[in-house]
Design a protein around this motif. Structure first.
Motif, mmCIF file in Angstrom:
data_model
loop_
_atom_site.group_PDB
_atom_site.id
_atom_site.type_symbol
_atom_site.label_atom_id
_atom_site.label_comp_id
_atom_site.label_asym_id
_atom_site.label_seq_id
_atom_site.Cartn_x
_atom_site.Cartn_y
_atom_site.Cartn_z
ATOM 1 N N VAL A 176 0.853 -1.184 0.000
ATOM 2 C CA VAL A 176 0.000 0.000 0.000
ATOM 3 C C VAL A 176 0.889 1.235 0.000
ATOM 4 N N ASP A 192 -2.287 5.916 -2.281
ATOM 5 C CA ASP A 192 -3.574 5.206 -2.322
ATOM 6 C C ASP A 192 -4.598 5.797 -1.352
ATOM 7 N N SER A 203 -8.745 5.396 -1.345
ATOM 8 C CA SER A 203 -9.145 4.395 -0.353
ATOM 9 C C SER A 203 -10.027 4.999 0.727
ATOM 10 N N GLY A 242 -2.391 6.436 -7.510
ATOM 11 C CA GLY A 242 -2.804 5.538 -6.446
ATOM 12 C C GLY A 242 -4.049 4.749 -6.812
ATOM 13 N N MET A 243 -4.344 3.742 -5.981
ATOM 14 C CA MET A 243 -5.473 2.855 -6.190
ATOM 15 C C MET A 243 -6.399 2.879 -4.985
ATOM 16 N N ASP A 244 -7.593 2.407 -5.191
ATOM 17 C CA ASP A 244 -8.513 2.179 -4.080
ATOM 18 C C ASP A 244 -8.140 0.844 -3.449
ATOM 19 N N MET A 245 -7.452 0.916 -2.310
ATOM 20 C CA MET A 245 -7.019 -0.287 -1.608
ATOM 21 C C MET A 245 -7.864 -0.524 -0.360
ATOM 22 N N ARG A 263 -2.262 -5.290 -6.127
ATOM 23 C CA ARG A 263 -2.169 -4.086 -6.949
ATOM 24 C C ARG A 263 -2.282 -4.455 -8.423
#
Length: 271
Positions: A173, A177, A181, A198-201, A212
């Motif tokens: 992470v 993110d 998130s 970034g990502m929705d973690m 990921r």
């Protein structure tokens, strides 16, 4: 300034503590050119607690980024000699007190079951502190080895959405993110045209296995100064790092040194 980037208010020094003048600001106005450094942690904490009290009846996002332990170090006289690690240890003792005050304020204002608290950092320990280590990891601040970029990431959530008492040593992470998130955890739908790294973690934060989709990249063109010389342990000073799953690739600035590690098996990054 923060108020130019979405924040409604700001109180603090808007840069690292080795930059001068260390002006203390509120919003976009300078309050003090040379504030008493030993009072900064206390003042930030009191501001945060007051902010919680004033906003307890509406949703809020509070970002508390302390000036310390960036050098030059200072602490309140109440914490001088509190630790057995000198001034640095005393500074950490006061920061620990600050976190406790924030958590206490949430409880006293009935927000402890409806607030998510995240404790993290921006980089590993500075090499200038004798005896400082990033656990069993190689490297330090200004290094792309794990000791420079592998940070503590602690979540406090009494509501129970985030499982308590658990440690995840495999999910990767990034601080990048957090925007997506936290928006997801708060039930906020971002605009379709929202561009953000970034990502929705959020699934991983809830304890659900999540990988990921894309690798993470770091680039640091090391300024080999007296403060951050080329690491003495090995003849490699990575300028680029790529992390994908358990694999991490390090490339020197002149591309003559290339290292590949399985971090699940070799977190220390031994050659």
């Amino acid at each position: 300034l923060p108020t130019d980037h979405g924040f409604d208010d700001f109180f603090g020094i808007p840069y690292s503590n080795d930059m001068r003048p260390a002006s203390l600001m509120r919003g976009d106005s300078v309050l003090e050119i040379k504030p008493e450094q030993g009072e900064l942690t206390r003042r930030y904490t009191e501001y945060a607690v007051d902010y919680i009290k004033k906003n307890k009846n509406r949703p809020f996002f509070l970002y508390l980024a302390h000036t310390f332990p960036h050098t030059p170090l200072h602490t309140n006289e109440r914490f001088e000699g509190r630790s057995n690690r000198g001034l640095y240890g005393d500074v950490v003792e006061e920061l620990d007190w600050s976190v406790g005050e924030v958590l206490k304020a949430l409880k006293e204002n009935g927000l402890d079951e409806n607030t998510l608290v995240i404790f993290t950092s921006d980089n590993g320990p500075a090499p200038s502190f004798k005896g400082s280590r990033a656990g069993n990891m190689r490297g330090c601040k200004a290094s792309l080895f794990e000791g420079g970029i592998h940070m503590p990431f602690i979540i406090w959530d009494t509501k129970g959405e985030i499982p308590s008492g658990k440690t995840d040593d495999t999910t990767v992470v990034s601080a990048l993110d957090l925007y997506k998130s936290l928006s997801s955890l708060a039930g906020i739908k971002l605009p379709a045209d929202c561009k953000s790294d970034g990502m929705d973690m959020s699934a991983a934060l809830k304890g659900v296995p999540q990988e990921r989709r894309e690798p993470l990249f770091w680039e640091y063109r090391r300024n080999e100064s007296k403060a951050f010389p080329r690491p003495a342990d090995k003849d490699v000073s990575p300028a680029i790092a790529v992390r994908y799953g358990k694999w991490k690739l390090l490339v020197d600035k002149d591309s003559t040194n290339v290292l590949l590690y399985d971090l699940e098996d070799n977190l220390r990054e031994n050659v």
